[in-house]
Design a protein around this motif. Structure first.
Motif, PDB file in Angstrom:
ATOM      1  N   TYR A 191       0.846  -1.190   0.000  1.00 26.28           N
ATOM      2  CA  TYR A 191       0.000   0.000   0.000  1.00 26.28           C
ATOM      3  C   TYR A 191       0.880   1.237   0.000  1.00 26.28           C
ATOM      4  O   TYR A 191       1.893   1.295   0.709  1.00 26.28           O
TER       5      TYR A 191
ATOM      6  N   TYR B 278      -3.118  -3.558  10.244  1.00 26.48           N
ATOM      7  CA  TYR B 278      -2.503  -2.256  10.479  1.00 26.48           C
ATOM      8  C   TYR B 278      -3.160  -1.538  11.655  1.00 26.48           C
ATOM      9  O   TYR B 278      -4.379  -1.528  11.790  1.00 26.48           O
TER      10      TYR B 278
ATOM     11  N   ALA C 144      -9.365   8.852  14.281  1.00 27.59           N
ATOM     12  CA  ALA C 144      -9.635   9.161  12.879  1.00 27.59           C
ATOM     13  C   ALA C 144      -9.781   7.897  12.044  1.00 27.59           C
ATOM     14  O   ALA C 144     -10.403   7.913  10.992  1.00 27.59           O
ATOM     15  N   SER C 145      -9.217   6.794  12.533  1.00 23.05           N
ATOM     16  CA  SER C 145      -9.193   5.581  11.716  1.00 23.05           C
ATOM     17  C   SER C 145     -10.418   4.701  11.900  1.00 23.05           C
ATOM     18  O   SER C 145     -10.593   3.737  11.178  1.00 23.05           O
ATOM     19  N   PHE C 146     -11.247   5.020  12.885  1.00 24.39           N
ATOM     20  CA  PHE C 146     -12.530   4.327  13.005  1.00 24.39           C
ATOM     21  C   PHE C 146     -13.583   5.139  12.275  1.00 24.39           C
ATOM     22  O   PHE C 146     -13.622   6.364  12.379  1.00 24.39           O
ATOM     23  N   ASN C 147     -14.436   4.440  11.531  1.00 27.09           N
ATOM     24  CA  ASN C 147     -15.517   5.104  10.818  1.00 27.09           C
ATOM     25  C   ASN C 147     -16.551   5.611  11.827  1.00 27.09           C
ATOM     26  O   ASN C 147     -17.114   4.812  12.573  1.00 27.09           O
TER      27      ASN C 147
ATOM     28  N   MET D 192      -8.594  -0.549  18.252  1.00 31.40           N
ATOM     29  CA  MET D 192      -7.894  -0.651  16.969  1.00 31.40           C
ATOM     30  C   MET D 192      -6.949  -1.852  16.982  1.00 31.40           C
ATOM     31  O   MET D 192      -6.809  -2.553  15.978  1.00 31.40           O
TER      32      MET D 192
ATOM     33  N   ALA E 139      -8.878   9.048   7.224  1.00 28.07           N
ATOM     34  CA  ALA E 139      -8.059   7.931   7.715  1.00 28.07           C
ATOM     35  C   ALA E 139      -8.870   6.640   7.767  1.00 28.07           C
ATOM     36  O   ALA E 139      -8.336   5.561   7.541  1.00 28.07           O
ATOM     37  N   TYR E 140     -10.187   6.740   8.056  1.00 23.70           N
ATOM     38  CA  TYR E 140     -10.941   5.494   8.163  1.00 23.70           C
ATOM     39  C   TYR E 140     -11.169   4.824   6.813  1.00 23.70           C
ATOM     40  O   TYR E 140     -11.453   3.623   6.760  1.00 23.70           O
TER      41      TYR E 140
ATOM     42  N   GLU F 182      -8.698   4.685   4.638  1.00 29.31           N
ATOM     43  CA  GLU F 182      -7.447   3.934   4.552  1.00 29.31           C
ATOM     44  C   GLU F 182      -7.564   2.640   5.361  1.00 29.31           C
ATOM     45  O   GLU F 182      -7.149   1.577   4.908  1.00 29.31           O
ATOM     46  N   THR F 183      -8.141   2.747   6.567  1.00 30.04           N
ATOM     47  CA  THR F 183      -8.347   1.550   7.386  1.00 30.04           C
ATOM     48  C   THR F 183      -9.139   0.510   6.604  1.00 30.04           C
ATOM     49  O   THR F 183      -8.787  -0.676   6.584  1.00 30.04           O
TER      50      THR F 183
END
Lengths: 545, 318
Positions: free
Chosen positions: A63, A100, A107-110, A170, B214-215, B217-218
């Motif tokens: 990626y 990952y 920010a990485s959780f919807n 996460m 970012a989500y 990308e997750t």
């Protein structure tokens, strides 16, 4: 299973850049990096920003972030060259074999989906488990990672749990599909130190329990020393040093690694308080509009001319609110502020231009604190015009003087903020605040966004300037190493209260109150086994109580 | 109280207030026009005496404020007054025509909304490649051409040359549902072309904006396919902006349908309004204005409420 899980050979990664005013061109970010990772082992990738450590981590999932591409070399996962794999195989690898964990779980959780749905998604998608099995496994992981109410926390939405909890969720998300490799990308950097220690321990135990291998990416050598078997030090896309953790920490060969390992180079002798403080904050109580509780409770601190008061605390402790009250952005409900011998009006509108000039501020995010369309000369020249009515040659001369003081020099005068590095931007902000010839500068987390070595340079500069200009600093930070390096007195804040206050030597010497003790003992130390020692010590203490 | 209930009731109250304001504005503006209902009934050549008598009879001599509240009171009770020209009850005439307009708008919406969202998703999936460019080019072309021109072009080719559909979209109660659909196929098609572009572009922009998150990308790093990422992870967060533009276009389908109705001689609100304006039938114009305002405000209110409901932070407070 082969004895190497991840094999990287001469990995080269490039990207196309679009500099302003120039033709787009290709650059190389990573110049031929090689390493091996055996199943169940942890490799720490460490370096400053721009070292290419995240890029390498993501390359193991084939990626590239934002137009970044692998341009050469080989990446083998479980005996397959993933550069030559089909798109379908790469998809099976992502989320199935390699997962990952990002820096900011928030920010990485919807935000629109329940935590459970997101945690089990990859496992179900790759047919590793049925939905029901995956949920059972997720609940097990929640419990293992020390999350409260593991049976039900999955039904919540991301905004309903705290930052530290979300970071553990996460980790559960990454471990749920039973991957062979997890890429941890700065998983604890955004957390407070006292939270970091718990998450770090949870991650370490989860790695040990599940036997998964990991790439642990961070800029903090003390953190990586606690979790990894091997460490690779990277700089500007090149390997500086690669060896086992013991060797890198205790016997670094390269100069750069030695600089990273050695603690802060700054020595600062504590100054004695003078008779007349430049700033005294008396009994300040404040709350934000619309909230029905106070965020500051009866805060009393003093700052003496030419000295530094460090206000230290974790997020939510009220330290930035204190700065807002002092600058007049948030009028307090009670209490008063005396500055340079006169009482300050509680709101901004009531302050004179002289008040504004003598009390300057430097911010955490240097790049958003400057107008991107103004040159460095204009930015630094603005306070000279505004406060001293300087024009033309006189102003130019003073701007150049200031540029020399911040060790940049005249050649920077026509540059735009976008052309500067993070450290250079912060220097320009310092020069801008000095241009007003202030008596006091509020520094709000000014080094938090910078790499350790760059931050070190900024702190040195601030101390040197303090000697020359005799300016006082109110230094807001969460970083205790910074506090040690520069302060004369310290105020420790917790939940809107000053829980400990005094000269540096006194605040940092035992006996400690509970919170200061927790805070001080949570700062990662650069020796192996520190994490276990602290956790064991705390368990003993809580068992004793 | 649950914050959602509070926010939704605030929106409802605000909607009513807006509607009240709109009615005052409509009344005020028609008041400000030269001439009045009496003048309209008697024509340009009427004698001043006759005008005065009629004004007395119709109550036009009373203060505007009194008449406004009388009129408003009537509306609240469902009484929109009488037409000046044919003395028919306006509420009754409007009811039927509003039904026709809503039927046409609904058919156009049922086709255009899913189509626009699907095309938007497709454009994101193939961003900056030929499908994206083709979709944008076609929808932007159709939205740029005035709708009456599209209408006449469609009539010329589809009904005159090919003879597939009638150029007149006349419907009445004796027709079956299928016959009605057949009759309004052409105007519904033209309306679809008109509203498609904006909704499709908004869907594309809203989702593209979210694709930087970012989500997303997750989700990509979970090994999901691009379409799964868009539909499962980006779309639920794009609902709010998409619903807003959809509602705006639905309102346009009801309110802006005037031109298309006239082109296809469709017996809806548009025709009725145009007739009333040419005959200076002030009470009918007023009534149409209020109905249009109500539709506009109502749909936008629905958009606001859906946006509130789509926000997980409001639905599930801490």
């Amino acid at each position: 299973m082969s004895d190497t899980l991840l094999k990287v050979r001469d990995l080269k990664i490039g990207a196309t850049v679009y500099p302003p005013g120039e033709k787009p061109h290709d650059i190389e970010i990573v110049h031929g990096v090689s390493f091996d990772l055996a199943p169940g082992k942890v490799l720490g990738l460490i370096g400053e920003s721009g070292a290419g450590k995240s890029t390498i981590g993501l390359a193991s999932m084939a990626y590239g972030r934002g137009g970044v591409e692998i341009t050469g070399g080989e990446v083998w996962v479980n005996g397959r060259d993933i550069m030559k794999s089909s798109l379908g195989d790469v998809r099976n690898l992502r989320g199935g074999e390699v997962t990952y964990v990002s820096q900011s779980a928030a920010a990485s959780f919807n935000p629109a989906k329940k935590i459970m749905d997101q945690v089990v998604e990859a496992a179900v998608e790759h047919k590793k488990f049925s939905r029901k099995e995956a949920e059972a496994r997720a609940r097990e992981l929640f419990a293992k990672l020390g999350l409260p109410d593991p049976d039900n926390i999955g039904n919540r939405y991301p905004h309903q749990v705290s930052g530290g909890q979300l970071q553990r969720c996460m980790t559960a998300l990454a471990l749920c599909p039973e991957p062979d490799l997890v890429v941890f990308d700065e998983p604890t950097t955004a957390l407070d130190v006292t939270t970091q220690i718990d998450v770090l321990m949870a991650i370490k135990e989860a790695i040990a329990d599940t036997g998964v291998a990991a790439l642990y990416i961070t800029h903090d050598l003390a953190v990586v020393a606690q979790v990894s078997d091997d460490i690779m030090v990277l700089r500007m896309g090149d390997t500086v040093e690669y060896g086992n953790t013991d060797q890198i920490i205790n016997n670094p060969q390269e100069e750069y690694t030695q600089a990273l390992v050695s603690v802060r180079s700054i020595e600062h002798e504590e100054k004695q308080p003078t008779s007349e403080p430049v700033l005294s904050v008396d009994g300040i109580t404040a709350r934000y509009k619309g909230l029905n509780f106070d965020v500051l409770h009866n805060v009393n601190v003093e700052l003496h001319p030419g000295q530094t008061l460090a206000v230290v605390g974790e997020s939510g402790s009220g330290k930035s609110t204190l700065a807002r009250v002092i600058t007049g952005l948030l009028p307090p409900r009670d209490g008063e502020i005396t500055f340079a011998g006169r009482k300050l009006s509680s709101d901004l509108a009531g302050r004179s231009r002289e008040d504004l000039r003598e009390l300057q501020m430097i911010y955490q995010m240097a790049d958003v604190a400057m107008n991107p369309r103004q040159t460095v000369g204009t930015i630094i020249g603005r306070p000279l015009e505004f406060y001293f009515n300087m024009r033309g040659a006189e102003k130019h001369k003073r701007v150049v003087e200031l540029l020399d003081e911040i060790e940049l020099g005249e050649k920077f005068i026509d540059r735009y903020p976008a052309e500067l590095s993070g450290g250079q931007k912060q220097r320009v902000c310092i020069a801008r605040s000095l241009a007003a010839k202030p008596k006091m500068i509020i520094c709000d987390e000014v080094t938090s966004a910078l790499d350790p070595l760059v931050a070190d340079g900024i702190l040195k500069l601030l101390l040197d300037l303090q000697k020359i200009e005799d300016v006082a600093y109110l230094f807001i930070t969460h970083d205790l190493a910074t506090v040690r390096a520069i302060s004369d007195s310290i105020a420790v804040m917790y939940q809107g209260r000053v829980v400990r206050y005094g000269p540096k030597s006194q605040v940092l010497s035992p006996p400690f109150d509970d919170y200061t003790d927790l805070l001080l003992s949570s700062v990662p130390e650069m020796h192996l086994g520190w994490l276990e020692e602290v956790v064991a010590h705390r368990k003993m203490e809580s068992a004793g109580n | 109280m649950h914050p959602i209930i509070k926010l939704v009731s605030q929106r409802l109250a605000l909607g009513l207030l807006l509607l009240f304001g709109a009615s005052a504005l409509i009344f005020g503006l028609t008041e400000a026009l030269p001439g009045d209902a009496a003048q309209a009934v008697l024509g340009q050549s009427a004698t001043p005496e006759a005008l005065a008598n009629l004004r007395e009879e119709m109550g036009l001599n009373r203060p505007a404020l009194t008449r406004y509240f009388e009129w408003l009171g009537g509306i609240v009770q469902g009484d929109l007054g009488q037409s000046l020209t044919n003395k028919l009850d306006i509420a009754e005439s409007i009811g039927k025509r509003l039904g026709n307009t809503l039927f046409l708008a609904c058919v156009a919406a049922i086709v255009s909304v899913p189509l626009a969202i699907f095309l938007g998703l497709l454009a994101v999936r193939y961003r900056n490649r030929w499908p994206d460019k083709l979709i944008s080019a076609i929808t932007l072309t159709t939205v740029s051409i005035p709708e009456f021109l599209i209408g006449y072009v469609v009539i010329y080719y589809v009904s005159v040359k090919l003879g597939w559909f009638s150029s007149l979209a006349m419907i009445n109660d004796s027709m079956s549902f299928g016959q009605k659909l057949n009759a309004i196929a052409l105007p519904a098609f033209v309306l679809t072309l008109v509203v498609l572009a904006q909704m499709m572009r908004m869907t594309r922009a809203a989702i593209l904006n979210l694709m930087q998150s970012a989500y997303i990308e997750t989700a990509e790093l979970k090994g999901l396919s691009t379409f799964q990422v868009i539909a499962r992870h980006a779309f639920p967060n794009a609902i709010s902006p998409i619903v807003n533009v959809v509602m705006l276009n639905l309102a346009y389908l009801v309110v802006g349908v005037v031109v298309v109705e006239v082109v296809f001689v469709y017996p809806g609100m548009g025709q009725y309004l145009v007739d009333a304006v040419t005959k200076r039938d002030v009470p009918v114009v007023l009534a149409c204005g209020v109905v249009f305002a109500a539709v506009y405000i109502g749909l936008n209110m629905v958009a606001d409420i859906v946006s509130i409901l789509a926000n997980p932070r409001l639905r599930h407070p801490k």
